[in-house]
Design a protein around this motif. Structure first.
Motif, PDB file in Angstrom:
ATOM      1  N   ILE A 109       0.834  -1.203   0.000  1.00 31.45           N
ATOM      2  CA  ILE A 109       0.000   0.000   0.000  1.00 31.45           C
ATOM      3  C   ILE A 109       0.870   1.256   0.000  1.00 31.45           C
ATOM      4  O   ILE A 109       0.619   2.202  -0.763  1.00 31.45           O
ATOM      5  CB  ILE A 109      -0.946  -0.001   1.211  1.00 31.45           C
ATOM      6  CG1 ILE A 109      -1.946  -1.159   1.087  1.00 31.45           C
ATOM      7  CG2 ILE A 109      -1.685   1.329   1.331  1.00 31.45           C
ATOM      8  CD1 ILE A 109      -2.838  -1.345   2.299  1.00 31.45           C
ATOM      9  N   TYR A 110       1.914   1.273   0.837  1.00 31.71           N
ATOM     10  CA  TYR A 110       2.806   2.439   0.886  1.00 31.71           C
ATOM     11  C   TYR A 110       3.479   2.667  -0.467  1.00 31.71           C
ATOM     12  O   TYR A 110       3.632   3.815  -0.907  1.00 31.71           O
ATOM     13  CB  TYR A 110       3.889   2.232   1.958  1.00 31.71           C
ATOM     14  CG  TYR A 110       3.380   2.146   3.365  1.00 31.71           C
ATOM     15  CD1 TYR A 110       2.149   2.689   3.724  1.00 31.71           C
ATOM     16  CD2 TYR A 110       4.121   1.501   4.355  1.00 31.71           C
ATOM     17  CE1 TYR A 110       1.685   2.599   5.027  1.00 31.71           C
ATOM     18  CE2 TYR A 110       3.662   1.410   5.663  1.00 31.71           C
ATOM     19  CZ  TYR A 110       2.441   1.962   5.989  1.00 31.71           C
ATOM     20  OH  TYR A 110       1.985   1.868   7.275  1.00 31.71           O
ATOM     21  N   THR A 111       3.895   1.578  -1.110  1.00 29.12           N
ATOM     22  CA  THR A 111       4.554   1.699  -2.408  1.00 29.12           C
ATOM     23  C   THR A 111       3.621   2.288  -3.452  1.00 29.12           C
ATOM     24  O   THR A 111       3.996   3.196  -4.212  1.00 29.12           O
ATOM     25  CB  THR A 111       5.067   0.329  -2.883  1.00 29.12           C
ATOM     26  OG1 THR A 111       5.980  -0.206  -1.918  1.00 29.12           O
ATOM     27  CG2 THR A 111       5.773   0.445  -4.230  1.00 29.12           C
ATOM     28  N   LEU A 112       2.401   1.779  -3.511  1.00 29.22           N
ATOM     29  CA  LEU A 112       1.417   2.272  -4.471  1.00 29.22           C
ATOM     30  C   LEU A 112       1.120   3.754  -4.261  1.00 29.22           C
ATOM     31  O   LEU A 112       1.114   4.542  -5.213  1.00 29.22           O
ATOM     32  CB  LEU A 112       0.125   1.460  -4.358  1.00 29.22           C
ATOM     33  CG  LEU A 112       0.144   0.043  -4.918  1.00 29.22           C
ATOM     34  CD1 LEU A 112      -1.129  -0.696  -4.528  1.00 29.22           C
ATOM     35  CD2 LEU A 112       0.281   0.081  -6.439  1.00 29.22           C
ATOM     36  N   ILE A 113       0.879   4.126  -3.021  1.00 32.48           N
ATOM     37  CA  ILE A 113       0.537   5.519  -2.739  1.00 32.48           C
ATOM     38  C   ILE A 113       1.729   6.431  -2.977  1.00 32.48           C
ATOM     39  O   ILE A 113       1.586   7.545  -3.489  1.00 32.48           O
ATOM     40  CB  ILE A 113      -0.005   5.657  -1.300  1.00 32.48           C
ATOM     41  CG1 ILE A 113      -1.365   4.943  -1.199  1.00 32.48           C
ATOM     42  CG2 ILE A 113      -0.136   7.127  -0.896  1.00 32.48           C
ATOM     43  CD1 ILE A 113      -1.981   4.965   0.180  1.00 32.48           C
ATOM     44  N   GLY A 114       2.933   5.969  -2.625  1.00 28.20           N
ATOM     45  CA  GLY A 114       4.126   6.778  -2.878  1.00 28.20           C
ATOM     46  C   GLY A 114       4.338   7.031  -4.358  1.00 28.20           C
ATOM     47  O   GLY A 114       4.622   8.160  -4.775  1.00 28.20           O
TER      48      GLY A 114
END
Length: 246
Positions: A109-114
């Motif tokens: 999730i963090y990767t996608l949002i970043g």
């Protein structure tokens, strides 16, 4: 203060405002009686997506979300900064809906949002660049590169995690993922061919209408498909080592 042009441009912005508002009200009405916490999570996220977009479109339709940028060699361009403010909040929420459905772990999730925030931020830099068309194109290329990595991530890591879900959940995820893949791929094409890319092959009115149609499909259309499958939402479970540890 700059004002939206007459004709198609203004009509498209008001249609976007009305469409996003109706989408918000519909999702609120559909979710009013929902008591399942897992389902409520999707409703809360999905309601905010068109609600934020409705405010953005209203600001653009009334001239507040529009500025004029003087670009070397291109003259003065009308730039809807509110569109990027909209995308900065709504696109991560769309990805969050998709990630929850896939049962993604926090790192995913963090990767996608970043990636998403980087993509929108560099796109805004391109829209506001004043040094000339070359610099606008370079910023567009950086933003589009981030989009390609994001879409690859959707097709790879996120789809792999979604494959561990039940058949109905996996089918819904694939449908929504494919919708995002198709619609989001069209955005940079409209941008580079439109006035913001400097080529102005697509005039501002058509460009504005195209973004409006894409936005309605990507926000209201996405939400409608997601929330129509209410019973499927509760079946989505966290997957992967990180999810298990949580």
């Amino acid at each position: 203060m700059a004002q939206p042009g007459a004709g198609l441009e203004s009509i498209a912005l008001w249609i976007g405002t009305i469409g996003m508002t109706l989408g918000t009200l519909y999702f609120v009405a559909q979710g009013w009686s929902v008591r399942d916490p897992d389902q409520q999570e999707y409703y809360i996220i999905t309601i905010f997506i068109p609600a934020i977009a409705a405010a953005s479109y209203f600001s653009m339709a009334t001239g507040f979300g529009l500025i004029e940028v003087s670009v070397d060699g291109l003259g003065t361009l009308d730039i809807y900064w509110a569109r990027y403010a909209d995308w900065l909040f709504t696109t991560p929420l769309l990805l969050l809906d998709l990630a929850l459905l896939a049962g993604a772990d926090r790192n995913t999730i963090y990767t996608l949002i970043g990636l998403d925030v980087f993509m929108i931020g560099t796109g805004l830099a391109g829209a506001l660049a004043t040094e000339g068309q070359l610099f606008r194109i370079l910023w567009w290329a950086i933003s589009t590169g981030a989009l390609l990595v994001l879409l690859y991530f959707l097709l790879g890591t996120l789809s792999e995690q979604a494959s561990q879900q039940s058949g109905d959940v996996g089918a819904l995820f694939s449908r929504l993922r494919n919708l995002i893949l198709v619609l989001w791929s069209a955005y940079p094409v409209v941008w580079i061919l439109g006035t913001e890319g400097g080529f102005a092959i697509v005039p501002l009115g058509i460009e504005t209408a195209a973004f409006m149609v894409l936005d309605l499909a990507a926000k209201v259309g996405f939400g409608f498909i997601l929330l129509q499958s209410r019973d499927v939402l509760s079946a989505a479970k966290p997957t992967g080592a990180s999810a298990t540890a949580d």
